[in-house]
Design an enzyme around this catalytic site. Structure first.
Site, PDB file in Angstrom:
ATOM      1  N   CYS A 103       0.834  -1.204   0.000  1.00 26.70           N
ATOM      2  CA  CYS A 103       0.000   0.000   0.000  1.00 26.70           C
ATOM      3  C   CYS A 103       0.874   1.262   0.000  1.00 26.70           C
ATOM      4  O   CYS A 103       1.461   1.597  -1.016  1.00 26.70           O
ATOM      5  CB  CYS A 103      -0.978  -0.033   1.172  1.00 26.70           C
ATOM      6  SG  CYS A 103      -2.341   1.143   0.986  1.00 26.70           S
ATOM      7  N   HIS A 191      -3.397  -5.309   0.322  1.00 23.87           N
ATOM      8  CA  HIS A 191      -2.916  -5.760   1.635  1.00 23.87           C
ATOM      9  C   HIS A 191      -3.002  -7.278   1.752  1.00 23.87           C
ATOM     10  O   HIS A 191      -4.092  -7.816   1.996  1.00 23.87           O
ATOM     11  CB  HIS A 191      -3.760  -5.137   2.749  1.00 23.87           C
ATOM     12  CG  HIS A 191      -3.499  -3.689   2.989  1.00 23.87           C
ATOM     13  ND1 HIS A 191      -2.713  -3.231   4.034  1.00 23.87           N
ATOM     14  CD2 HIS A 191      -3.926  -2.590   2.322  1.00 23.87           C
ATOM     15  CE1 HIS A 191      -2.670  -1.904   4.002  1.00 23.87           C
ATOM     16  NE2 HIS A 191      -3.390  -1.493   2.972  1.00 23.87           N
ATOM     17  N   GLU A 193      -2.193  -9.026   4.217  1.00 22.78           N
ATOM     18  CA  GLU A 193      -2.481  -9.391   5.610  1.00 22.78           C
ATOM     19  C   GLU A 193      -3.921  -9.127   6.027  1.00 22.78           C
ATOM     20  O   GLU A 193      -4.348  -9.569   7.098  1.00 22.78           O
ATOM     21  CB  GLU A 193      -1.525  -8.620   6.539  1.00 22.78           C
ATOM     22  CG  GLU A 193      -1.931  -7.202   6.904  1.00 22.78           C
ATOM     23  CD  GLU A 193      -1.750  -6.145   5.815  1.00 22.78           C
ATOM     24  OE1 GLU A 193      -1.938  -4.947   6.116  1.00 22.78           O
ATOM     25  OE2 GLU A 193      -1.443  -6.508   4.661  1.00 22.78           O
TER      26      GLU A 193
END
Length: 213
Positions: A103, A191, A193
């Protein structure tokens, strides 16, 4: 494997803080990777990462870049995080430390090498939403995958530095994935995660980065 991970910078009413999402620790715990947090107030972040044995550098999301071009003669609006990550990228390039930017991290990589970013992307790209949503990304081989998206600023194709190669973009040309043409440096706008992640592709991406030399 020891991964140095950068942190968000928060200047609250009473104190300055660094913070990080728990998602990253849960993500890497499954693959036996140790994360070392890198504070934003270190006078010498390079000595710090060397002392703790960092082998990979992860530039996380959160916070907007203070400036859009780190090559300006003036520091302008550089934040403490900008300065810390710039030093870490200089170190990683010099010593060939593999880097993953997520990001904000992909934006930092592009700006570090001389590219620029677009503020408030939704004002430039009218037909795509990139805030708290899922959308399609086209990989360089033509394959389409679904990824999450949580960003206000972003990269357009004409803003990418010549040292970097685009490997993923949205249908309207927002850059979603970059890699350095010669160095072990990768960046993605989504992302891995967080929720709505593309587990299959992100698993391949992370393993590729961890195995780089």
């Amino acid at each position: 494997m020891i991964v140095g991970i950068t942190t968000r910078y928060v200047n609250s009413k009473y104190e300055e803080r660094d913070c990080i999402s728990h998602d990253w620790f849960e993500f890497f715990r499954k693959i036996n990777v140790k994360l070392i947090l890198i504070p934003n107030n270190l006078l010498d972040p390079i000595s710090y990462v060397k002392d703790v044995g960092v082998e990979r550098l992860l530039l996380t999301g959160g916070d907007s870049l203070g400036i859009t071009n780190l090559n300006r003669k003036s520091n302008g609006n550089k934040t403490k995080r900008d300065i810390t990550e710039e030093k870490l990228l200089n170190w990683s390039v010099k010593f060939k430390i593999p880097v993953l930017g997520v990001c904000r991290g992909i934006q930092m990589i592009n700006v570090f090498f001389g590219g620029s970013i677009t503020r408030n992307l939704d004002k430039k790209i009218k037909d795509e939403n990139h805030r708290s949503c899922k959308h399609i990304v086209i990989i360089e081989n033509g394959k389409k995958i679904s990824v999450n998206s949580f960003h206000e600023d972003g990269l357009l194709e004409n803003q990418i530095n010549d040292n970097l190669q685009i490997f993923a973009k949205s249908p309207n040309g927002v850059v979603e994935g970059l890699k350095h043409k010669k160095k072990p440096i990768i960046g993605v706008q989504w992302h891995p995660e967080r929720k709505w992640a593309n587990k299959k592709f992100d698993s391949f991406l992370i393993k590729h980065w961890l195995n780089k030399k």
